[in-house]
Design a protein around this motif. Structure first.
Motif, PDB file in Angstrom:
ATOM      1  N   VAL A   1     -48.560  26.117 -21.975  1.00  0.00           N
ATOM      2  CA  VAL A   1     -48.142  26.139 -20.573  1.00  0.00           C
ATOM      3  C   VAL A   1     -47.061  25.092 -20.329  1.00  0.00           C
ATOM      4  CG1 VAL A   1     -48.894  25.696 -18.210  1.00  0.00           C
ATOM      5  CG2 VAL A   1     -50.323  27.073 -19.738  1.00  0.00           C
ATOM      6  N   GLN A   2     -47.258  23.907 -20.897  1.00  0.00           N
ATOM      7  CA  GLN A   2     -46.262  22.852 -20.745  1.00  0.00           C
ATOM      8  C   GLN A   2     -44.938  23.255 -21.378  1.00  0.00           C
ATOM      9  OE1 GLN A   2     -47.097  19.259 -22.894  1.00  0.00           O
ATOM     10  NE2 GLN A   2     -45.680  18.015 -21.690  1.00  0.00           N
TER      11      GLN A   2
ATOM     12  N   GLU B   1     -40.263  32.276 -21.547  1.00  0.00           N
ATOM     13  CA  GLU B   1     -41.496  31.551 -21.269  1.00  0.00           C
ATOM     14  C   GLU B   1     -42.582  31.893 -22.288  1.00  0.00           C
ATOM     15  OE1 GLU B   1     -42.276  30.596 -16.776  1.00  0.00           O
ATOM     16  OE2 GLU B   1     -41.573  32.658 -16.913  1.00  0.00           O
TER      17      GLU B   1
ATOM     18  N   THR C   1     -36.261  35.678 -18.468  1.00  0.00           N
ATOM     19  CA  THR C   1     -37.044  34.496 -18.126  1.00  0.00           C
ATOM     20  C   THR C   1     -38.452  34.601 -18.690  1.00  0.00           C
ATOM     21  OG1 THR C   1     -35.766  34.229 -16.089  1.00  0.00           O
ATOM     22  CG2 THR C   1     -37.872  33.082 -16.225  1.00  0.00           C
TER      23      THR C   1
ATOM     24  N   ASP D   1     -52.425  34.480 -11.953  1.00  0.00           N
ATOM     25  CA  ASP D   1     -51.073  34.425 -12.516  1.00  0.00           C
ATOM     26  C   ASP D   1     -50.618  35.807 -12.978  1.00  0.00           C
ATOM     27  OD1 ASP D   1     -50.851  31.682 -12.096  1.00  0.00           O
ATOM     28  OD2 ASP D   1     -51.814  31.214 -13.992  1.00  0.00           O
TER      29      ASP D   1
ATOM     30  N   SER E   1     -43.800  26.323 -21.939  1.00  0.00           N
ATOM     31  CA  SER E   1     -43.160  27.455 -21.256  1.00  0.00           C
ATOM     32  C   SER E   1     -42.390  27.013 -20.020  1.00  0.00           C
ATOM     33  CB  SER E   1     -44.213  28.493 -20.873  1.00  0.00           C
ATOM     34  OG  SER E   1     -45.111  27.963 -19.908  1.00  0.00           O
ATOM     35  N   SER E   2     -42.784  25.901 -19.414  1.00  0.00           N
ATOM     36  CA  SER E   2     -42.105  25.421 -18.208  1.00  0.00           C
ATOM     37  C   SER E   2     -40.697  24.910 -18.507  1.00  0.00           C
ATOM     38  CB  SER E   2     -42.928  24.312 -17.548  1.00  0.00           C
ATOM     39  OG  SER E   2     -42.989  23.166 -18.375  1.00  0.00           O
ATOM     40  N   GLU E   3     -40.368  24.742 -19.774  1.00  0.00           N
ATOM     41  CA  GLU E   3     -39.041  24.231 -20.142  1.00  0.00           C
ATOM     42  C   GLU E   3     -38.060  25.351 -20.474  1.00  0.00           C
ATOM     43  OE1 GLU E   3     -37.876  21.035 -20.199  1.00  0.00           O
ATOM     44  OE2 GLU E   3     -39.752  20.540 -19.184  1.00  0.00           O
ATOM     45  N   TRP E   4     -38.296  26.543 -19.896  1.00  0.00           N
ATOM     46  CA  TRP E   4     -37.453  27.689 -20.242  1.00  0.00           C
ATOM     47  C   TRP E   4     -35.993  27.471 -19.840  1.00  0.00           C
ATOM     48  CZ3 TRP E   4     -34.936  30.405 -16.393  1.00  0.00           C
ATOM     49  CH2 TRP E   4     -35.392  30.235 -15.090  1.00  0.00           C
ATOM     50  N   LYS E   5     -35.757  26.789 -18.703  1.00  0.00           N
ATOM     51  CA  LYS E   5     -34.369  26.574 -18.268  1.00  0.00           C
ATOM     52  C   LYS E   5     -33.619  25.661 -19.237  1.00  0.00           C
ATOM     53  CE  LYS E   5     -35.677  25.557 -14.005  1.00  0.00           C
ATOM     54  NZ  LYS E   5     -35.661  25.115 -12.598  1.00  0.00           N
TER      55      LYS E   5
END
Length: 894
Positions: A117-118, A50, A46, A23, A120-124
């Motif tokens: 991690v979960q 995140e 972005t 990553d 950070s995926s909701e940044w949008k």
């Protein structure tokens, strides 16, 4: 102790680097790419979001679970285990007890990482929550602006789910660790738990009920997405059963939370079990059974009356979600008043009828213009240009490079030598040679143009074929194009690519692409540059993953002669209340972005084409400067924007149902439309240049037609306008319902039933040949309709489709001729428009006129055919033409 902590920290660091090394490398490669295309602010915004979210959720989970597990570790039981004691006091369990503090730390850390991690995926959704816009439109159930549902509800829902999962996870580990700490016991006499573990677990359950109450409150908002009833959205059973039940469950969950805390100070499990059982029972009975009973026994017997207001909501919001409410509806009389005088006024329309379908044309382009096996024509696109003062529709296909057909496939050829495609093939949509092949305005390598449109930068480094990375400015020769028996080589002159100025960067790219040759190659120098993410759709998706892209990418030739890809981007969401969802799109769509990608240097520009869209307004606030006003697009590119096919298909599909605004008609599906089918597939829309009814000039439009449900006659046609100042406007033309207008299937059936045409098709389909029937085009001209279908002839082996005939139908008349002009002449007499100047013939090939004797013989055969068919009008006209030909032949002999 300090040494232990240091060793543990080093171990955790090593494990983290090992797990996330890929990553980290990917992150660095992406950062270099964003710098190359000059959108560092998108990458940094972005990434920062995140990291911010990952840190917050990771630390928050750690702070929630670690104190709970430490509290468990402090517990010591004094009660005997009975018969289970000997089994749990074995060496493995004793060993685990010795490392209990370490286990607590590792579990807490691992849980924090996963939770981060979960999160950070909701940044949008977080960025949209932080930068909302208003729709200026309330939802019909709760009266809240739609912006709340689109911008706020998704992240709030995620937050509630996160707390629910976190509390349940903590509860599970607390129970498990209490078992190891002997605070919870199971023996033959039953289940027992000490007071302190009971209090601890009760408090966690109380927190769970608090979060559950929050969830029930959110379920009230989510009722607007219900699928229970006849339409999408909250219906009668939802509003009059589920809504009150959800409110009651919210209060019940709050009460349950208080009772759980109270019960933790009392002995016994009666109250906790009763509380949990009550919530579960109310949820099951009130959330599922009761609404189903109301739907079945109260709503269903009188459904249209009880569901009428909710059908109205669904219709209104679906029309808003897909912009169907902006479709202008007009009447189209479908008159039978076409004649040669009317057709002569529509010369431009007739010259731009698309006779070449994409599929056979792509095959023909490959046969005629591929030139070398390592080139390929992936797709054929329709566009329009002003050519010699005429507005012309053209077909254009880029000649891209494909690795699969290289003469020798090795690393040097694929990444250093063969780096780009070259040029395009471009021709008119309606012109054919005497051999039945397409004519070209631009062809060959280097590009040869017979029109003022020139290509000065024909190299295609970025295209539709998903080729891998390539290097430029290396020591290896970079192939440019073939020239006879030799090759021409080039040196890249553009600004694309990432510099390989250091050994460290070579090492990173070698690891990212999994190739040691990048590290070991002697052909790469400090001046070399690497180009990657070269597929145009992938390129744009990496830059703006929150934009949905249209599947059809097309190439434009600028006034300077550069090749530029154009893409359409959509803002979509599935969060519009009561709007009918469609898989892959959600229930709201706007063509909010127009995107250009330079085929030579890969530079990307994004233009805001729908500034009224609230979603694109929010993204413009999140990423200032990312979207340019459409007015900033160069005029030579702006003249090629077009209404996108994917959106048109989606709107046509939904409008076939949602043109019915009356709830009663909608419920009964009395006026349902269908897209006509050819075989088993729905007919594709097509671009054409035409003059819309009662308009003053021709324009580039996208068309498709409709038939009534379970019938084949045509009921309407839909047009999407692409030229400024009317870009984006849709018009639905409705036919008179009391009049039979032939639909595509009916015209196809008439073609099959025509004795002469059927006989010809049968003959051509023999002896190693096959007839390919092209798309049936419905071309509106003033208040009438022409049906046009091209026929291609191809050998079964080594297929090279040739356009051999054109079938034209008008009213009850049907003809098949060698070209469109002749077919129109057969139908309406004198040709309606002068033929365009022929394309220049290749050197050494002499153009000869058709002998008058052959023309006379052909006219005699046609007259005989019309006589057999009883077509007296065309028979008389053909005899008149034969007389004129024979007269001219007699004069020539004198």
């Amino acid at each position: 102790m300090i040494q232990r902590i240091r060793n543990l920290a080093l171990l955790i660091l090593f494990i983290t680097l090992f797990l996330f090394s890929g990553d980290l490398i990917s992150l660095y490669v992406n950062s270099l790419w964003f710098s190359e295309i000059h959108y560092e602010q998108v990458f940094s915004k972005t990434l920062f979001t995140e990291i911010q979210l990952g840190s917050v959720f990771g630390i928050l989970f750690f702070l929630l679970i670690y104190p709970n597990l430490l509290w468990v570790n402090r517990f010591k039981t004094t009660r005997p285990w009975g018969m289970w004691e000997s089994q749990l006091n074995t060496p493995p369990f004793n060993l685990l007890k010795n490392y209990f503090p370490l286990a607590i730390l590792l579990v807490s850390f691992a849980g924090g990482v996963l939770s981060g991690v979960q999160g950070s995926s909701e940044w949008k959704s977080f960025l949209l929550l932080s930068n909302p816009s208003s729709f200026g439109r309330p939802d019909p159930l709760l009266g809240i602006d739609l912006g709340f549902f689109v911008f706020k509800l998704p992240f709030i829902t995620f937050l509630q789910h996160w707390f629910t999962v976190s509390i349940l996870t903590i509860l599970a580990f607390v129970v498990l660790f209490y078992i190891f700490k002997e605070g919870i016991r199971v023996n033959p006499q039953g289940f027992s738990i000490d007071q302190k573990p009971l209090q601890h677990i009760s408090i966690l359950i109380a927190l769970f009920f608090l979060v559950l109450a929050w969830g029930y409150q959110l379920d009230i908002y989510n009722l607007v997405y219900s699928r229970r009833g006849i339409v999408y959205g909250a219906v009668y059973a939802d509003i009059y059963t589920r809504l009150p039940v959800l409110k009651f469950l919210t209060l019940l969950s709050l009460l349950a939370s208080v009772l759980m805390i109270v019960s933790s100070f009392r002995k016994g499990y009666g109250i906790p079990l009763a509380v949990i059982g009550t919530v579960v029972a109310v949820q099951f009975l009130g959330g599922s059974i009761l609404p189903d009973l109301v739907q079945r026994f109260k709503v269903a017997p009188n459904e249209i009356v009880m569901e009428r207001p909710y059908i109205e909501r669904n219709i209104e919001n679906t029309r808003f979600g897909y912009n169907l409410n902006k479709i202008e509806v007009k009447e189209f009389p479908a008159a039978d008043n076409l004649n040669k005088e009317v057709l002569s006024k529509h010369e431009t329309t007739l010259k731009n009828v698309r006779l070449w379908d994409h599929a056979p044309l792509a095959v023909t382009y490959r046969q005629l213009q591929q030139i070398r096996p390592y080139y390929d024509f992936v797709d054929v696109d329709n566009d329009r240009y002003w050519i010699n003062g005429e507005y012309r529709q053209i077909t254009l296909s880029p000649r891209e490079l494909t690795y699969k057909n290289l003469p020798i496939r090795n690393w040097i050829n694929e990444h250093l030598t063969f780096t780009h495609g070259y040029g395009v093939s471009l021709g008119p949509v309606n012109r054919i040679s005497k051999e039945g092949l397409p004519e070209f305005f631009i062809k060959d390598i280097p590009p040869v143009s017979t029109i003022p449109l020139k290509i000065t930068r024909p190299e295609i480094y970025f295209g539709e074929i998903p080729n891998e990375y390539v290097f430029v400015h290396s020591k290896a020769k970079e192939f440019d194009y073939p020239s006879g028996d030799s090759n021409v080589y080039t040196t890249y002159q553009g600004k694309g690519g990432v510099s390989l100025s250091s050994l460290g960067q070579k090492l990173v790219f070698a690891a990212y692409f999994g190739s040691l040759k990048i590290l070991l190659s002697n052909d790469l120098t400090a001046d070399s540059r690497i180009m990657y993410f070269r597929n145009v759709q992938e390129r744009v998706s990496r830059l703006v993953p929150f934009i949905t892209l249209d599947q059809d990418v097309y190439l434009v030739i600028t006034d300077e002669g550069r090749l530029v890809w154009m893409l359409d981007g959509y803002t979509t969401t599935s969060m519009i209340p009561y709007s009918q969802p469609v898989a892959g799109f959600g229930n709201y769509i706007r063509n909010a972005v127009k995107i250009t990608v330079d085929a030579y240097d890969g530079s990307i520009l994004l233009y805001m084409s729908d500034p009224e869209d609230p979603i694109i307004q929010s993204y413009a606030k999140i990423f200032p400067g990312l979207f340019l006003p459409l007015e900033k697009m160069p005029k030579d590119l702006r003249s090629h924007i077009r209404y996108p096919v994917d959106m048109f298909n989606l709107q046509a599909y939904l409008y076939s149902t949602y043109h019915m605004k009356d709830p009663q008609i909608f419920y009964n599906k009395e006026d349902l439309f269908n897209i006509p089918k050819k075989g088993d597939r729905a007919m594709e829309p097509y671009y054409t240049i035409m003059k819309l009814p009662h308009e003053n000039k021709e324009e580039f439009v996208l068309l498709n037609s409709f038939t009534p449900s379970k019938r084949d006659n045509m009921i309407a046609w839909l047009a999407a306008r692409s030229d400024e100042p009317n870009y984006g406007k849709l018009i639905m033309y409705l036919f008179p319902k009391q009049k039979l207008i032939y639909g595509p299937r009916q015209v196809e059936a008439r073609i099959d039933q025509d004795a002469f045409i059927s006989q010809q098709l049968s003959l051509w389909n023999q002896r190693g040949s096959q007839v390919i029937r092209g798309s049936l085009l419905v071309i509106p001209i003033e208040d009438s309709l022409l049906y046009i279908e091209p026929l291609y002839l191809a050998a079964e082996a080594g297929s090279l489709p040739e356009l051999r005939r054109v079938i034209v139908a008008y009213g009850n008349q049907l003809v098949m001729e060698e070209n469109l002009e002749t077919a129109l002449q057969s139908l309406f007499g004198k040709k309606p428009a002068p033929e365009s100047p022929p394309s220049p013939e290749p050197e050494g090939k002499k153009v000869t006129e058709t002998p008058l004797g052959k023309i006379a013989f052909d006219q005699f055969q046609k007259a005989q055919r019309y006589l057999k068919e009883g077509n007296w009008t065309n028979y008389g006209e053909m005899l008149h033409q034969l007389e004129q030909t024979l007269t001219q032949l007699a004069r020539d002999k004198k």
